[in-house]
Design an enzyme around this catalytic site. Sequence first.
Site, short mmCIF file in Angstrom:
data_model
loop_
_atom_site.label_atom_id
_atom_site.label_comp_id
_atom_site.label_asym_id
_atom_site.label_seq_id
_atom_site.Cartn_x
_atom_site.Cartn_y
_atom_site.Cartn_z
N ARG A 7 5.77 -7.89 7.79
CA ARG A 7 4.29 -8.21 7.44
C ARG A 7 4.08 -8.79 6.09
O ARG A 7 4.81 -8.17 5.14
CB ARG A 7 3.54 -7.16 7.71
CG ARG A 7 3.37 -6.73 9.19
CD ARG A 7 2.47 -5.19 9.24
NE ARG A 7 1.22 -5.66 9.42
CZ ARG A 7 0.25 -4.96 8.80
NH1 ARG A 7 0.53 -4.23 7.56
NH2 ARG A 7 -1.12 -5.32 8.99
N GLU A 65 -12.26 -2.32 12.22
CA GLU A 65 -12.09 -1.48 10.96
C GLU A 65 -13.29 -1.81 10.09
O GLU A 65 -14.13 -1.11 9.53
CB GLU A 65 -10.84 -1.72 10.31
CG GLU A 65 -10.76 -1.25 8.94
CD GLU A 65 -9.48 -1.40 8.15
OE1 GLU A 65 -8.65 -1.74 8.74
OE2 GLU A 65 -9.49 -0.91 6.93
N GLU A 74 0.75 -1.34 0.13
CA GLU A 74 0.21 -0.12 0.00
C GLU A 74 0.91 1.26 0.08
O GLU A 74 0.44 2.22 0.84
CB GLU A 74 -0.92 0.11 1.50
CG GLU A 74 -1.88 -1.19 1.26
CD GLU A 74 -3.18 -1.16 2.37
OE1 GLU A 74 -2.64 -0.52 3.38
OE2 GLU A 74 -4.11 -1.63 2.01
N ASP A 114 -8.49 -8.98 4.03
CA ASP A 114 -8.11 -7.93 4.99
C ASP A 114 -9.05 -7.76 5.97
O ASP A 114 -9.89 -6.93 6.16
CB ASP A 114 -8.30 -6.70 3.96
CG ASP A 114 -7.56 -5.47 4.80
OD1 ASP A 114 -7.11 -5.65 6.02
OD2 ASP A 114 -7.51 -4.30 4.62
C1 GCV Z 1 -2.43 0.27 8.55
C2 GCV Z 1 -6.02 -1.98 5.63
C3 GCV Z 1 -6.48 -0.79 6.37
C4 GCV Z 1 -5.28 0.32 6.40
C5 GCV Z 1 -4.00 -0.48 6.96
C6 GCV Z 1 -3.78 -1.83 6.27
C7 GCV Z 1 -2.64 -2.55 6.98
O1 GCV Z 1 -5.89 -1.95 4.24
O2 GCV Z 1 -7.48 -0.36 5.52
O3 GCV Z 1 -5.44 1.33 7.06
O4 GCV Z 1 -2.82 0.17 7.10
O5 GCV Z 1 -4.90 -2.44 6.10
O6 GCV Z 1 -2.98 -3.68 7.57
O7 GCV Z 1 -1.41 -2.37 6.67
#
Ligand code: GCV
Length: 655
Positions: free
Chosen positions: A300, A374, A267, A346
């Site tokens: 990760r 989330e 990301e 996710d």
């Molecule tokens: C910390 C998802 C969330 C992101 C998060 C990501 C991750 O995509 O929406 O906010 O970023 O996971 O676990 O790195």
Amino acid sequence: MIGVHPAWLPASAFRSVGSRRVRVTGDGPVVATVRAEVGAAVAEHGGALVDDGPADLELVCAPDGAEADPEAFVVGREGATTVVRAIDGVGLLYGLHHLVRQGETAFAGEARPRRHAPRQPVRMLDHWDNVDVHPVMGQVERGYSGGSIFYDDGVVRADLSRARAYARLLGSIGVNRVGLNNVNVGRTEARLLTDLLPDVVRLADVFRPHGIKVHLSVSFAAPITLGGLPTADPLDPAVRDWWARTTTEVYAAIPDFGGYVVKADSEGQPGPFAYGRDHADGANALARALAPFGGTVFWRAFVYDHRQDWRDRSTDRARAAYDNFAPLDGAFDPNVVVQVKSGPMDFQVREPLSPVIAAMPRTRLAIEFQVTQEYTGHQKHVCHLVPQWREVLGFEPWGEGRPTVADVAAGRAAAPAGGVVAVSNVGDDPFWTGHPLAQANLFGFGRLAWDDRLAPEAVLDEWIGLTFPGSPTVREALHEVMDGSWLTYERYTAPLGVGFMVKPGEHYGPSVDGYEYSQWGTYHFADRDGVGVDRTCATGTGFAGQFPKPWRDRYESVATCPDELLLFFHHVPYDHVLHSGTTVVQHIYDTHFAGREEVRRMAETWARLEGDVPPAVFDRVTELLAEQLRSATEWRDHVNTYFWRKSGVPDLRQK
Ligand code: GCV
């Protein structure tokens, strides 16, 4: 409300310990914590902390040649005295809280000495807290409980009293590592590693007395952005040297520092791909800097193409972690832990296990959960997630009787232990977690990480007993509201494992097509004939084939795929009949009505508790249940209308 809610450690929880004569033997910072806890408890409840003479409770920290685990403790009754023994302060602290949870039972009758030890050596919470307020994500990314308890608008807080109270809560449930900052590392956050290190020292001092080591999330590009080097290539000697020097300075300041957490090539975060290197090259570069000090890098596995073309049906986000990591099995240094999200997508309300867990027998693996809600209602909805985590930890990826996910994480399967990690759900909200009942998720994570075999209802019962002592009515009502709330949430949101359907970005509330034509790889492919993602080997993306037998076969066939994951693995017509006997589309209609109805009943049950729980708790939960009911109604109507319009199939139960 005045003051901060005590969560599961109100003074009343210590009544049984505090009303007795207690002796604490031993030295060190964590024994000092035990002594202070007991001191406060006896002052409150009329007991005494004694040096000699008879005692009702002995808490003894002393060497014992037969014990090797500093986190273990033995508890039993010796005559009329309850005795807890441990070889380290941290074991003694866990023993004390074991007694607190037991209450009077710990002081009655006979009990032969029994050893307790954690089933997982690594029990970690990651904080997605930013030092600077992020323009979109705020102070805490995916945080639903106010600001950070560590940082406030660009700096580490001068007053760390909330952090201290938090460390105490975590110590009581056995969490032993904390990641202090967001895995998306911004400019200021990166500097925690260098010029802001004195503030990290302050935070480490807060956690140490509770047996907790601190970790920093670091930026893979730090050698460039902080070190002024032209590259962050993990094989470049100058880069390695920068990591070694920087890490040496961290350990000079914090000798018990836990290590790093890294989100790389994910990301938009920098990573080894920019230099033509792989994730093992990247992780090992940092691991070698940490190794001389016994530190660990949690690397990760959440790596996927977040700029996907939705028209391209051959790319499957669910496959990505396995495709990137499984070929690297055996290439990681011994102090690297590959941290794998529990599902391949996710943190959805329902996903299969990530196939990475069964694919890397020569790699230390940690499983990552999300305590922060989330995708499960932003701590506005009651969604007790402990049953979900229990199910994942108990899952047997190689089939019945073979090792579980918990075994893999604990080092009981093949490679040494990696651990159990979760994203924390706290903030500076007076209730810690926004929704007061979301405290149970934090508590339950710690308890389940300690012992993956605990029953979710039993864990919830412990939490209720500590937080709302003494009322069978409250206990019963809370079980009614919370035990099944994960499944309730599943019923009124995305059906049969298909996932998402949330409002993009925010991830709260329904938007069935919100992600359908996006770059994020999160699609349901509903059309006039059917819905779901074909992830079979025969005709789909081949994701099902990333699992070992028997699961690859079970998932591959619609005949054997579990109903709750059907749309994760298969694109099926609306009139496909589930194992439950109903069609897919009727299931969608029915569960959405049922789920919303369950929320209405939850609100009714809660309303009966007026006067039985503190007014501030009652009001906050009442207000949030009203929002949950509004939102569940919205979900029901969006999802059902959408599928009715797409399919043209009427709901058999509606006139
Ligand atoms: C910390 C998802 C969330 C992101 C998060 C990501 C991750 O995509 O929406 O906010 O970023 O996971 O676990 O790195």
